[in-house]
Structure formats: structure tokens, C-alpha cells
Design an enzyme around this catalytic site. Structure first.
Site, mmCIF file in Angstrom:
data_model
loop_
_atom_site.group_PDB
_atom_site.id
_atom_site.type_symbol
_atom_site.label_atom_id
_atom_site.label_comp_id
_atom_site.label_asym_id
_atom_site.label_seq_id
_atom_site.Cartn_x
_atom_site.Cartn_y
_atom_site.Cartn_z
ATOM 1 N N HIS A 64 0.826 -1.204 0.000
ATOM 2 C CA HIS A 64 0.000 0.000 0.000
ATOM 3 C C HIS A 64 0.866 1.262 0.000
ATOM 4 O O HIS A 64 1.912 1.326 0.648
ATOM 5 C CB HIS A 64 -0.951 -0.006 1.200
ATOM 6 N N ASP A 66 0.857 4.247 1.264
ATOM 7 C CA ASP A 66 1.284 5.006 2.433
ATOM 8 C C ASP A 66 2.444 4.327 3.160
ATOM 9 O O ASP A 66 2.972 4.863 4.132
ATOM 10 C CB ASP A 66 0.108 5.249 3.390
ATOM 11 N N ASP A 210 0.423 -3.184 8.693
ATOM 12 C CA ASP A 210 -1.028 -3.175 8.866
ATOM 13 C C ASP A 210 -1.513 -4.592 9.135
ATOM 14 O O ASP A 210 -1.100 -5.554 8.477
ATOM 15 C CB ASP A 210 -1.699 -2.612 7.621
#
Length: 317
Positions: A64, A66, A210
């Protein structure tokens, strides 16, 4: 171990928080490691004493943006800063393929080698004298990982009274024994193991990407003194958002940390909805309700120092 938070926001940067980036230093030498490299990470690095010439490995947790969009710019700046040492990029294969495409399409020529280490090949992703990094699989919308960083330091203390008793004067022979060398003396060989006590100190931190299921880090947290993990939402907010984003709440994380009895917990990767005084207080209150160890909410440019006794202090460089 010293941890410098370069970004603590989830998804997008905010006025006071950048997206994910975490610098890891040890007491062994000037080398440092970067966990994730969201957009703007190199700007945060410029606000610290860190040098891109001392960066030895970048560990990306997942694809991802970010967590990786800052990668090409940071590597390009390192090259323009006269870096020549090779660098390891520990990352999922799609991140490597994206970087290679970006390098080709933007005419990026680096004066140093970037070596890709594929996370899927083996759990051990980095090893050097005194440092070991292992990856652990997490649960997210895409393959995501945590890194278990173990740092060992050795201290040797001479048995000075015993050396004086046999008539060996202080000097080069003492230094040799202290560094592990055997020394000839009076027709015999003095063994370092007999005249020096070696103490091994170990610091272990688990640094998560995450993850919707903190319990997946049960084995990784064995012996660890510190867990750094996302707490994107409070439990109430996560219940409203639903399972789609596949993130953790402060409660889920705190309950897990209490179960494995990790003594220190740093929360990061906060949703913008919580990035105000009331929201941060709610995250901390939820954490302290379910966790009895030392809990911290990370801010950008916070510096946490972990010693081998498991003590954590927070400063700002």
C-alpha cells in the site's frame, strides 16, 4: 535500540503527521534500518541526525502506497548524496517490480546497488554481527508483514585480580584477553575464556505493518521487550467502519499485548479521525483499560530508546 518515528498517520498525511516510516538504530555502529517508506519520508529524515549514507536496509511491510510511495525519491536522493554502498530492499515482490519499473521509466540511475530480498523466500531476511531481522506474516487486504528485530551486544570484563595474581601486568595482553584472544605468558597460554567474563545483552522489538489480527504475532513476541503496532481506530470506530479495511483497534492490540505480556507497547498509524486531543485520549484510555504494561502513542519525530533490560524512554532528537 533507538526508534525514530518518521510518520504515524494512516492512509494520508495530515498537518502534523506523515505516513508510515520508522528508523531503527543500534548501539553497534552507525548503520540504521528503515521500516516502511511512505511518501515524504525523506523530508522527515532531513529533520533528524540520520544520514542516508548509513542506511543499510529498507524493510517494506506491504504494497500500500502510504508504506512505500516514498521509496524512489529517497533512493534517488541517496544517490545524489554520493552514496556508493549497496543497500538491501526487503520487500514483497510487487514492490520490487514497481520500483524497477519506476527506475526504468524515470531514467533513474543509482550509483550503488539495490539488492532485493523477497519476503516469501525465508523468514530470516537480514543478518549481520549482532543483528537479526525475521519477518512474520500478518492479516490485511494485501500480504502484510511484521519485522522482529533482535540486537545483541557483548561486554567482556577481565578478572583483574586473577591476572595480577599470576604476575601479568596491565597492558596489551590484558586488552587481547578482553577481546577474546588467548595470550602466551611464562611458557603457557592464557585462555581468554578463563580470564574474561562475557555478558550478552539482547534487545528485541517487534515492528508490525497493517494487521487485523494481532494474535498472529504470538510467536514473534516471545522474549520481546517492545511491540510497535498499528492502532488505526478505537474499537467504537472500528465497529462502525466494519471489517473491510482490515485494521486493528487500540482494544484489540492492547488485549493481545496483555496476553503475551510484552512489557512495552507503542501505538502508531492513527486514523485522521483520531488525530486531535480528544481522539488520542480515547485511544490511550482504551489501551490502558486492557493493558497493564507501559503504553505510548507515537508522534512524528518521537525517539524511543530500548535497552536490554526492557526499559523504554521517549525523547526528541
Amino acid at each position: 535500540m533507538k526508534l525514530t518515528f518518521l510518520g504515524t498517520s494512516s492512509g494520508t498525511p495530515t498537518r502534523h503527521r506523515n505516513v508510515s516510516g520508522l528508523a531503527v538504530q543500534t548501539v553497534l555502529n552507525a548503520d540504521w534500518f528503515l521500516i516502511d517508506c511512505g511518501e515524504g519520508t525523506q523530508h522527515r529524515v532531513l529533520q533528524t541526525p540520520l544520514s542516508l549514507n548509513d542506511l543499510v536496509a529498507i524493510c517494506i511491510t506491504h504494497v500500500h502506497g502510504d508504506h512505500c510511495y516514498g521509496l524512489p525519491g529517497l533512493l534517488a536522493s541517496a544517490g545524489m548524496g554520493k552514496r556508493t554502498k549497496p543497500l538491501k530492499l526487503i520487500a514483497p515482490l510487487p514492490v520490487w517490480e514497481w520500483f524497477e519499473a519506476t527506475r526504468a521509466l524515470t531514467d533513474l540511475h543509482l550509483p550503488y546497488e539495490v539488492e532485493h530480498v523477497d519476503l516469501e523466500d525465508q523468514p530470516l531476511v537480514y543478518e549481520a554481527p549482532g543483528v537479526r531481522i525475521d519477518r512474520h506474516v500478518l492479516r490485511h487486504r494485501v500480504p502484510s508483514h511484521a519485522y522482529r528485530v533482535q540486537v545483541e551486544t557483548r561486554r567482556s570484563r577481565l578478572k583483574a585480580d586473577a591476572l595480577r595474581a599470576i604476575g601479568l601486568p596491565p597492558g596489551p595482553a590484558w586488552r587481547a584477553l578482553q577481546t577474546g584472544e588467548d595470550v602466551p605468558f611464562n611458557g603457557e597460554v592464557l585462555r581468554s575464556a578463563d580470564y574474561a567474563d562475557t555478558q550478552v545483552d539482547t534487545a528485541i522489538a517487534v515492528l508490525g505493518g497493517d494487521n487485523a489480527e494481532p494474535a498472529l504475532l504470538h510467536d514473534a513476541c516471545k522474549g520481546a521487550q517492545l511491540l510497535v503496532h498499528e492502532a488505526t481506530f478505537t474499537q467504537d470506530a472500528l465497529d462502525k467502519v466494519g471489517p473491510g479495511p482490515m485494521h486493528s483497534s487500540a482494544r484489540l492490540l492492547a488485549e493481545f499485548a496483555q496476553t503475551v505480556e510484552v512489557p512495552n507497547l507503542i501505538l502508531t498509524h492513527f486514523s485522521a479521525r483520531h488525530q486531535n486531543e480528544e481522539g488520542m485520549a480515547a485511544l490511550m484510555a482504551e489501551t490502558q483499560t486492557h493493558y497493564r504494561g507501559h503504553a505510548f502513542l507515537a508522534n512524528d519525530l518521537d525517539v524511543y530508546e530500548l535497552d536490554s533490560a526492557g526499559h523504554v524512554i521517549v525523547t526528541r532528537d
